[in-house]
Write a protein that holds these residues in place. Structure first.
Motif, PDB file in Angstrom:
ATOM      1  N   MET A  48       0.850  -0.943  -0.010  1.00 44.50           N
ATOM      2  CA  MET A  48      -0.012  -0.184  -0.095  1.00 44.50           C
ATOM      3  C   MET A  48       1.057   1.151  -0.005  1.00 44.50           C
ATOM      4  SD  MET A  48      -3.164   0.979   2.760  1.00 44.50           S
ATOM      5  CE  MET A  48      -3.998  -0.644   2.611  1.00 44.50           C
ATOM      6  N   SER A  49       0.699   2.332  -0.813  1.00 42.25           N
ATOM      7  CA  SER A  49       1.501   3.285  -0.810  1.00 42.25           C
ATOM      8  C   SER A  49       1.168   4.440   0.284  1.00 42.25           C
ATOM      9  CB  SER A  49       1.222   4.018  -2.111  1.00 42.25           C
ATOM     10  OG  SER A  49      -0.186   4.684  -2.098  1.00 42.25           O
ATOM     11  N   PRO A  50       1.985   5.176   0.657  1.00 37.40           N
ATOM     12  CA  PRO A  50       1.698   6.013   1.554  1.00 37.40           C
ATOM     13  C   PRO A  50       0.612   6.837   1.375  1.00 37.40           C
ATOM     14  CG  PRO A  50       4.150   6.218   1.204  1.00 37.40           C
ATOM     15  CD  PRO A  50       3.474   5.246   0.148  1.00 37.40           C
ATOM     16  N   CYS A  51       0.090   7.269   0.265  1.00 41.79           N
ATOM     17  CA  CYS A  51      -0.872   7.992  -0.094  1.00 41.79           C
ATOM     18  C   CYS A  51      -2.015   7.561   0.371  1.00 41.79           C
ATOM     19  CB  CYS A  51      -0.802   8.725  -1.481  1.00 41.79           C
ATOM     20  SG  CYS A  51      -2.099  10.072  -1.707  1.00 41.79           S
ATOM     21  N   THR A  52      -2.125   6.103  -0.022  1.00 41.10           N
ATOM     22  CA  THR A  52      -3.287   5.347   0.227  1.00 41.10           C
ATOM     23  C   THR A  52      -3.616   5.083   1.578  1.00 41.10           C
ATOM     24  OG1 THR A  52      -2.961   4.296  -1.950  1.00 41.10           O
ATOM     25  CG2 THR A  52      -4.527   3.317  -0.765  1.00 41.10           C
ATOM     26  N   ASP A  53      -2.203   4.718   2.262  1.00 44.97           N
ATOM     27  CA  ASP A  53      -2.603   4.368   3.667  1.00 44.97           C
ATOM     28  C   ASP A  53      -2.925   5.730   4.358  1.00 44.97           C
ATOM     29  OD1 ASP A  53      -2.048   2.814   6.023  1.00 44.97           O
ATOM     30  OD2 ASP A  53      -0.148   3.979   6.401  1.00 44.97           O
ATOM     31  N   MET A  54      -2.637   7.070   4.158  1.00 44.08           N
ATOM     32  CA  MET A  54      -3.096   8.286   4.645  1.00 44.08           C
ATOM     33  C   MET A  54      -4.656   8.167   4.366  1.00 44.08           C
ATOM     34  SD  MET A  54      -0.832   9.526   6.608  1.00 44.08           S
ATOM     35  CE  MET A  54      -1.403  11.245   6.872  1.00 44.08           C
ATOM     36  N   ALA A  55      -4.989   7.961   3.309  1.00 42.63           N
ATOM     37  CA  ALA A  55      -6.614   8.139   2.736  1.00 42.63           C
ATOM     38  C   ALA A  55      -7.489   7.071   3.798  1.00 42.63           C
ATOM     39  CB  ALA A  55      -6.747   7.888   1.176  1.00 42.63           C
ATOM     40  N   LYS A  64      -6.562   5.882   6.618  1.00 43.69           N
ATOM     41  CA  LYS A  64      -6.497   6.379   7.914  1.00 43.69           C
ATOM     42  C   LYS A  64      -7.445   7.757   8.199  1.00 43.69           C
ATOM     43  CE  LYS A  64      -1.849   4.941   9.152  1.00 43.69           C
ATOM     44  NZ  LYS A  64      -2.274   3.767   9.828  1.00 43.69           N
ATOM     45  N   LEU A  65      -7.554   8.507   7.160  1.00 40.33           N
ATOM     46  CA  LEU A  65      -8.583   9.605   7.386  1.00 40.33           C
ATOM     47  C   LEU A  65      -9.777   9.237   7.281  1.00 40.33           C
ATOM     48  CD1 LEU A  65      -9.151  12.704   6.947  1.00 40.33           C
ATOM     49  CD2 LEU A  65      -8.716  12.535   4.550  1.00 40.33           C
ATOM     50  N   GLN A  66     -10.088   7.996   6.245  1.00 47.19           N
ATOM     51  CA  GLN A  66     -11.533   7.451   6.436  1.00 47.19           C
ATOM     52  C   GLN A  66     -11.886   6.860   7.934  1.00 47.19           C
ATOM     53  OE1 GLN A  66     -13.940   7.662   4.052  1.00 47.19           O
ATOM     54  NE2 GLN A  66     -12.821   8.955   2.928  1.00 47.19           N
ATOM     55  N   LEU A  86     -19.695  18.521   7.257  1.00 46.91           N
ATOM     56  CA  LEU A  86     -20.086  17.251   6.841  1.00 46.91           C
ATOM     57  C   LEU A  86     -18.976  16.535   5.760  1.00 46.91           C
ATOM     58  CD1 LEU A  86     -23.709  17.993   5.690  1.00 46.91           C
ATOM     59  CD2 LEU A  86     -22.980  16.362   7.630  1.00 46.91           C
ATOM     60  N   GLN A  87     -18.160  17.420   5.364  1.00 47.23           N
ATOM     61  CA  GLN A  87     -17.169  16.904   4.435  1.00 47.23           C
ATOM     62  C   GLN A  87     -15.948  16.514   5.357  1.00 47.23           C
ATOM     63  OE1 GLN A  87     -15.220  20.014   1.964  1.00 47.23           O
ATOM     64  NE2 GLN A  87     -17.467  20.413   0.944  1.00 47.23           N
ATOM     65  N   TYR A  88     -15.843  16.803   6.685  1.00 49.13           N
ATOM     66  CA  TYR A  88     -14.951  16.152   7.462  1.00 49.13           C
ATOM     67  C   TYR A  88     -15.170  14.842   7.848  1.00 49.13           C
ATOM     68  CZ  TYR A  88     -12.452  20.809   8.303  1.00 49.13           C
ATOM     69  OH  TYR A  88     -11.780  22.260   8.063  1.00 49.13           O
ATOM     70  N   GLU A  89     -16.590  14.965   8.302  1.00 50.17           N
ATOM     71  CA  GLU A  89     -17.079  13.791   8.658  1.00 50.17           C
ATOM     72  C   GLU A  89     -17.199  12.550   7.792  1.00 50.17           C
ATOM     73  OE1 GLU A  89     -21.538  12.512   9.863  1.00 50.17           O
ATOM     74  OE2 GLU A  89     -20.391  13.251  11.833  1.00 50.17           O
ATOM     75  N   SER A  90     -17.170  12.923   6.451  1.00 52.97           N
ATOM     76  CA  SER A  90     -17.132  11.957   5.392  1.00 52.97           C
ATOM     77  C   SER A  90     -15.753  11.415   4.952  1.00 52.97           C
ATOM     78  CB  SER A  90     -17.894  12.468   4.221  1.00 52.97           C
ATOM     79  OG  SER A  90     -17.424  13.353   3.672  1.00 52.97           O
ATOM     80  N   GLY A  91     -14.853  12.059   5.703  1.00 50.53           N
ATOM     81  CA  GLY A  91     -13.542  11.784   5.010  1.00 50.53           C
ATOM     82  C   GLY A  91     -12.924  12.251   3.703  1.00 50.53           C
ATOM     83  N   LYS A  92     -13.846  13.340   3.079  1.00 49.83           N
ATOM     84  CA  LYS A  92     -13.366  13.782   1.940  1.00 49.83           C
ATOM     85  C   LYS A  92     -12.276  14.774   1.813  1.00 49.83           C
ATOM     86  CE  LYS A  92     -18.211  13.247  -0.075  1.00 49.83           C
ATOM     87  NZ  LYS A  92     -19.169  13.828  -0.366  1.00 49.83           N
ATOM     88  N   VAL A  93     -12.061  15.359   3.053  1.00 48.52           N
ATOM     89  CA  VAL A  93     -10.919  16.374   3.048  1.00 48.52           C
ATOM     90  C   VAL A  93     -10.178  16.084   4.246  1.00 48.52           C
ATOM     91  CG1 VAL A  93     -12.308  18.271   1.974  1.00 48.52           C
ATOM     92  CG2 VAL A  93     -12.672  18.160   4.261  1.00 48.52           C
ATOM     93  N   ASP A  94      -8.957  16.671   4.387  1.00 50.48           N
ATOM     94  CA  ASP A  94      -8.317  16.247   5.482  1.00 50.48           C
ATOM     95  C   ASP A  94      -8.632  17.249   6.951  1.00 50.48           C
ATOM     96  OD1 ASP A  94      -5.861  15.338   7.066  1.00 50.48           O
ATOM     97  OD2 ASP A  94      -4.645  16.824   6.200  1.00 50.48           O
ATOM     98  N   LEU A  95      -8.466  16.568   7.832  1.00 50.30           N
ATOM     99  CA  LEU A  95      -9.213  16.884   9.258  1.00 50.30           C
ATOM    100  C   LEU A  95      -8.011  17.706   9.914  1.00 50.30           C
ATOM    101  CD1 LEU A  95     -10.670  13.634  10.326  1.00 50.30           C
ATOM    102  CD2 LEU A  95     -11.754  15.454   9.191  1.00 50.30           C
ATOM    103  N   PRO A  96      -8.464  19.230  10.214  1.00 53.09           N
ATOM    104  CA  PRO A  96      -7.463  20.061  10.791  1.00 53.09           C
ATOM    105  C   PRO A  96      -7.489  19.637  12.333  1.00 53.09           C
ATOM    106  CG  PRO A  96      -9.166  21.360   9.679  1.00 53.09           C
ATOM    107  CD  PRO A  96      -9.483  19.707   9.604  1.00 53.09           C
TER     108      PRO A  96
END
Length: 66
Positions: free
Chosen positions: A1-8, A10-12, A44-54
């Motif tokens: 798994m690439s680091p970018c995919t792994d971060m996505a 984890k964000l989800q 709603l964008q944060y909760e859906s995981g569509k954008v990075d969470l500050p």
């Protein structure tokens, strides 16, 4: 798994956990948006995981959920 995919993934996972805790607590998305000081759309964008969470958003959620 690439680091970018792994971060996505984890964000989800974090976004799903915030949604789960909100539902368990019985809070509406509108209430959470108000308490975290973001717009409903942004929340709603944060909760859906569509954008990075500050960090400040995550910290405010942690305080709300105790």
């Amino acid at each position: 798994m690439s680091p970018c995919t792994d971060m996505a993934v984890k964000l989800q996972e974090v976004a799903a956990r915030i949604r789960e805790l909100r539902e368990i607590a019985g809070y509406s998305p509108e209430y959470m948006a108000e308490q975290t000081e973001v717009s409903l759309d942004e929340y709603l964008q944060y909760e859906s995981g569509k954008v990075d969470l500050p960090f400040t958003f995550i910290h405010k959620c942690a305080l709300i959920f105790d």
